[in-house]
Design an enzyme around this catalytic site. Sequence first.
Site, mmCIF file in Angstrom:
data_model
loop_
_atom_site.group_PDB
_atom_site.id
_atom_site.type_symbol
_atom_site.label_atom_id
_atom_site.label_comp_id
_atom_site.label_asym_id
_atom_site.label_seq_id
_atom_site.Cartn_x
_atom_site.Cartn_y
_atom_site.Cartn_z
ATOM 1 N N GLU A 28 30.010 49.829 32.378
ATOM 2 C CA GLU A 28 29.038 49.290 32.571
ATOM 3 C C GLU A 28 28.107 50.064 31.952
ATOM 4 O O GLU A 28 25.902 49.005 31.750
ATOM 5 C CB GLU A 28 28.700 48.838 34.489
ATOM 6 C CG GLU A 28 29.804 48.892 34.601
ATOM 7 C CD GLU A 28 29.978 47.127 34.599
ATOM 8 O OE1 GLU A 28 29.469 46.699 34.303
ATOM 9 O OE2 GLU A 28 31.347 47.003 34.768
ATOM 10 N N TYR A 115 38.526 40.409 26.476
ATOM 11 C CA TYR A 115 38.000 42.218 26.363
ATOM 12 C C TYR A 115 38.880 42.855 25.483
ATOM 13 O O TYR A 115 38.474 43.090 24.312
ATOM 14 C CB TYR A 115 38.822 42.710 27.840
ATOM 15 C CG TYR A 115 37.394 42.492 28.584
ATOM 16 C CD1 TYR A 115 36.088 42.912 29.561
ATOM 17 C CD2 TYR A 115 37.693 40.900 29.376
ATOM 18 C CE1 TYR A 115 35.781 42.662 30.719
ATOM 19 C CE2 TYR A 115 36.561 40.717 30.210
ATOM 20 C CZ TYR A 115 36.220 41.354 30.801
ATOM 21 O OH TYR A 115 34.979 40.589 32.018
HETATM 22 ZN ZN LIG Z 1 32.434 43.771 30.997
#
Ligand SMILES: [Zn+2]
Length: 270
Positions: A28, A115
């Site tokens: 994050e 991802y």
């Molecule tokens: Zn992310």
Amino acid sequence: MGNVKKKRFLKLSFIAGDGTGLNVIAHEIAHSWTGNLVTHFNFEHFWIKEAFTVFLERKIMGRIYGEPMRQFLAEGGWKDLKDSIEQYGEKNPLTKLHLDLTGLDPTDSFSKVPYEKGSTVIWYWDELYEDSELFDKFIRYFLSKWKFQSITLHNLFETILEFTRKEAPLDVYTKLLNMNTTAWFEEPGLPPYKPEWLKLGIRSRYKPIVEQVFRFTESQGRIYFNQQLFRDMYDWKEQRVETIETYHRIKNRWMFITGYLVGRELKLFC
Ligand SMILES: [Zn+2]
């Protein structure tokens, strides 16, 4: 995920005493740059921000816990990617990186693919560079060039070409130019390359990899793989004696030529 306008706060209790959850925090925080400072043009280019963020997350984890941790997490990611592609089906267009979402709801495309397949692209480039400091410099260049903007695959690829042409050795630039961009970005299924955990393990002097390397080289006779792995093992001085012993033990399982060429890597013949 992150959002420029909203501030989000996490409770300190999110990180357990043993560090579990730390990778989520690293992820994050990395989004402040990859995702917030530079973001994707639209959801068809969503993978770009997650690719860099997963790559940076693992880099941070590698700095904290050492290179084997980075590889361990990446290997876990590869498994997630395989599972995700199996679920969708390897021909499913939603397993492409560059999506065509015409008539589709972007939330249907949400999976591990952007991802993990995405971060494999960045990992591949990093390996192509063979110089992670120079590759870090590329990431900083990319972020500063596109700050406060939203970008497409085209912008990203042009930027790495531009940086590489100026800053990296010519052979890196040539390899990048020859990258099969259709297979990487426009085709479904697994990426056309798997990170080389064994080689990375050897180079980071990660002891548990030794047994895996020997088992792998014993199990197949491909010259190219075995030459490379034994060459890297030879450079690992503390393992050299065991490497040569293992070579003598397994060489008769290979074809003569393989044994000869691998032996040369071990300086056994002139
Ligand atoms: Zn992310």
